[in-house]
Design a protein around this motif. Structure first.
Motif, PDB file in Angstrom:
ATOM      1  N   HIS A 110      -4.543   5.517  -3.426  1.00 27.07           N
ATOM      2  CA  HIS A 110      -3.233   4.902  -2.424  1.00 27.07           C
ATOM      3  C   HIS A 110      -4.018   5.392  -0.818  1.00 27.07           C
ATOM      4  CE1 HIS A 110      -0.442   3.893  -5.440  1.00 27.07           C
ATOM      5  NE2 HIS A 110       0.091   3.071  -4.350  1.00 27.07           N
ATOM      6  N   LEU A 146       0.842  -1.188   0.166  1.00 30.55           N
ATOM      7  CA  LEU A 146       0.002  -0.063   0.067  1.00 30.55           C
ATOM      8  C   LEU A 146       0.789   1.231   0.019  1.00 30.55           C
ATOM      9  CD1 LEU A 146      -2.980  -0.865   2.553  1.00 30.55           C
ATOM     10  CD2 LEU A 146      -2.616  -1.353  -0.011  1.00 30.55           C
ATOM     11  N   GLU A 147       2.115   1.116   0.300  1.00 30.40           N
ATOM     12  CA  GLU A 147       2.828   2.217   0.242  1.00 30.40           C
ATOM     13  C   GLU A 147       3.524   2.571  -1.206  1.00 30.40           C
ATOM     14  OE1 GLU A 147       3.853   4.151   2.653  1.00 30.40           O
ATOM     15  OE2 GLU A 147       2.355   2.819   4.010  1.00 30.40           O
ATOM     16  N   LYS A 148       3.779   3.957  -1.350  1.00 30.75           N
ATOM     17  CA  LYS A 148       4.008   4.296  -2.829  1.00 30.75           C
ATOM     18  C   LYS A 148       5.508   4.125  -3.407  1.00 30.75           C
ATOM     19  CE  LYS A 148       1.789   7.941  -4.582  1.00 30.75           C
ATOM     20  NZ  LYS A 148       1.322   9.090  -4.676  1.00 30.75           N
ATOM     21  N   ASP A 198      -3.943   8.080  -8.829  1.00 27.13           N
ATOM     22  CA  ASP A 198      -3.489   6.989  -7.908  1.00 27.13           C
ATOM     23  C   ASP A 198      -3.083   7.562  -6.630  1.00 27.13           C
ATOM     24  OD1 ASP A 198      -3.578   5.283  -9.986  1.00 27.13           O
ATOM     25  OD2 ASP A 198      -1.350   5.508 -10.404  1.00 27.13           O
ATOM     26  N   HIS A 199      -2.538   8.495  -6.359  1.00 24.30           N
ATOM     27  CA  HIS A 199      -2.400   9.060  -5.235  1.00 24.30           C
ATOM     28  C   HIS A 199      -3.796   9.139  -4.056  1.00 24.30           C
ATOM     29  CE1 HIS A 199      -1.067  11.764  -1.839  1.00 24.30           C
ATOM     30  NE2 HIS A 199      -2.002  12.325  -2.089  1.00 24.30           N
ATOM     31  N   GLN A 212      -5.327   2.760   1.960  1.00 29.36           N
ATOM     32  CA  GLN A 212      -4.709   2.979   3.154  1.00 29.36           C
ATOM     33  C   GLN A 212      -5.701   2.869   4.349  1.00 29.36           C
ATOM     34  OE1 GLN A 212      -1.881   6.279   2.699  1.00 29.36           O
ATOM     35  NE2 GLN A 212      -0.086   4.656   2.222  1.00 29.36           N
ATOM     36  N   GLN A 270       1.716  -3.552  -6.355  1.00 25.42           N
ATOM     37  CA  GLN A 270       0.781  -2.356  -6.301  1.00 25.42           C
ATOM     38  C   GLN A 270      -0.147  -2.266  -7.675  1.00 25.42           C
ATOM     39  OE1 GLN A 270       3.282   1.196  -5.849  1.00 25.42           O
ATOM     40  NE2 GLN A 270       2.916   1.240  -3.671  1.00 25.42           N
TER      41      GLN A 270
END
Length: 221
Positions: free
Chosen positions: A168, A129-131, A164-165, A172, A147
């Protein structure tokens, strides 16, 4: 992650170390766990341990990933079976994982994971889940593929996300909701000595419904 030296060990020795990790991390939280106990139960020298792992945190999160190795795959599958519905997919995923966490072979370990988790711990147990990833190149490639697979499974047309941001951020939020619901279930165990898996599932369903539909009632006109 373990070093290449660890992966070059015979499978039996690798498993002995993981069995020792299970015993110690089921006994105590990461903070209170003892490397000395792991070394003793695994029957390896202290110097050898640090040839395999950077520290006890490194072993802890690697052990978690070995236990949950199929969790990410099941999450994607659940969303795909729900025809891209993020929330329905998470509900299916949650229902699948809760019995394993509360009554499975690793229940004591999970109890220590979820009742002692902070933001750093969340990042380590849900790296997909982290970019950005701090892992080695091979792990970064796997991280990016995980991802992409997860994002591709989601039907964005049903969500209020611009890019996408924002997706995400939503992922989260839902995953945090999942983890805190499990943690609350374990706290109930500590208070009452029992748990109710059906109630835990209902609690998560209620939270997801609030995320989907909002918690505010519409005012009568």
């Amino acid at each position: 992650m373990p070093t290449e030296t660890f992966f070059n060990l015979p499978k039996e020795k690798q498993q002995r170390i993981l069995d020792a990790a299970k015993k110690e991390f089921s006994r105590a939280s990461l903070k209170d766990a003892s490397i000395a106990n792991v070394i003793k139960d695994a029957e390896i020298p202290r110097g050898s341990f640090y040839q395999y792992f950077k520290d006890k945190e490194d072993l802890y999160y690697y052990y978690f990933q070995t236990v949950r190795h199929d969790g990410h795959r099941y999450l994607i599958s659940s969303i795909q079976q729900a025809k891209g519905d993020l929330f329905q997919g998470f509900e299916e995923y949650f229902a699948w994982m809760v019995p394993e966490i509360f009554v499975g072979d690793h229940a004591l370990f999970y109890k220590n994971v979820f009742t002692n988790m902070d933001y750093h711990g969340f990042r380590r147990v849900a790296p997909h889940l982290e970019k950005n990833s701090e892992a080695c190149q091979d792990k970064q490639l796997a991280h990016k593929k995980h991802q992409k697979d997860l994002l591709d499974a989601i039907d964005r047309s049903t969500l209020k996300v611009a890019d996408d941001h924002e997706l995400h951020l939503l992922l989260q939020l839902v995953m945090h909701t999942l983890f805190t619901t499990i943690a609350d279930g374990y706290r109930r165990v500590l208070m009452d000595g029992s748990y109710d898996i059906e109630q835990i599932n209902r609690n998560f369903e209620s939270k997801v419904n609030w995320l989907k539909n909002g918690a505010r009632k519409e005012q009568d006109e």
